[in-house]
Design a protein around this motif. Structure first.
Motif, PDB file in Angstrom:
ATOM      1  N   PHE A  85       5.136   7.081  48.377  1.00  0.00           N
ATOM      2  CA  PHE A  85       4.988   5.384  48.473  1.00  0.00           C
ATOM      3  C   PHE A  85       4.724   5.093  47.530  1.00  0.00           C
ATOM      4  CE2 PHE A  85       3.213   2.470  50.935  1.00  0.00           C
ATOM      5  CZ  PHE A  85       4.015   1.889  51.646  1.00  0.00           C
ATOM      6  N   GLU A  86       3.535   5.151  46.619  1.00  0.00           N
ATOM      7  CA  GLU A  86       3.800   4.194  45.263  1.00  0.00           C
ATOM      8  C   GLU A  86       4.435   4.064  44.660  1.00  0.00           C
ATOM      9  OE1 GLU A  86       1.516   6.533  47.072  1.00  0.00           O
ATOM     10  OE2 GLU A  86      -0.738   5.914  46.868  1.00  0.00           O
ATOM     11  N   PHE A  88       7.700   4.592  44.789  1.00  0.00           N
ATOM     12  CA  PHE A  88       8.872   3.866  45.931  1.00  0.00           C
ATOM     13  C   PHE A  88       8.278   2.101  46.099  1.00  0.00           C
ATOM     14  CE2 PHE A  88       9.775   2.098  50.675  1.00  0.00           C
ATOM     15  CZ  PHE A  88      10.893   2.440  49.904  1.00  0.00           C
ATOM     16  N   VAL A  89       6.786   2.061  46.343  1.00  0.00           N
ATOM     17  CA  VAL A  89       7.179   0.568  46.365  1.00  0.00           C
ATOM     18  C   VAL A  89       7.057   0.063  44.778  1.00  0.00           C
ATOM     19  CG1 VAL A  89       4.746  -1.054  46.412  1.00  0.00           C
ATOM     20  CG2 VAL A  89       5.572   0.900  48.546  1.00  0.00           C
TER      21      VAL A  89
END
Lengths: 114, 114
Positions: A85-86, A88-89
């Motif tokens: 997620f990190e 992707f962000v």
């Protein structure tokens, strides 16, 4: 004693626009991450599906047919072949900053015409 | 020749959930940045208003009454007393990553109960 209690409880029940955006980032990521295997990371295939559906306009603007491979390589900072997620962000941030700069230029042009 | 043309034009007209989130980030930032003076940055007063309205639950969870001052100092990386969109996005990213970690813990707990 709690004159704003009612207002506060409404705001707790109804997320703000910014809170909804953050929730969407998380939900979109997990919608694709959960397609196969590890639900907490995107495989290359899942990233591809996410980008084709969620970032279709951006993807069409990329002339390089290997754009997704390059993006995957850029995002996968720790080189484990998965996008967290990190990671992707950081794609979302980059795109948002680019869009915001275009927005600024647009509003400057509109203001100059007035 | 363009069997998906209709589909493509619909997707161009209708932004995806991820595109809407990015648009919201930009719009929320500018809604507050345009309140006084420079419309492309948040003053401390504007950041305060944004956080009180858009991040009310987060702000309530902060026990330190000087939380906004600390956040302003953290965000204002170049120390000009203003928060740019890039600086603002780092707050959103930090909060989103924290929320996503809670979401992961929650789904793990739910899975363990099954």
């Amino acid at each position: 004693m709690f004159p704003k209690e009612k207002g506060v409880s409404i705001s707790a029940a109804m997320p703000s626009e910014l809170e909804r955006s953050m929730e969407s980032l998380i939900m979109v990521f997990h919608r694709y991450a959960e397609k196969d295997g590890d639900g907490n990371t995107l495989s290359k295939k899942e990233l591809k599906e996410l980008m084709k559906t969620e970032l279709a306009s951006f993807l069409k603007s990329q002339k390089d047919p290997a754009a997704i491979d390059t993006i995957m390589k850029d995002l996968d900072q720790n080189g484990d072949g998965k996008v967290s997620f990190e990671e992707f962000v950081s794609l979302v941030v980059g795109l948002s900053i680019a869009c915001e700069q275009i927005y600024q230029l647009h509003t400057q042009k509109v203001a100059a015409k007035k």
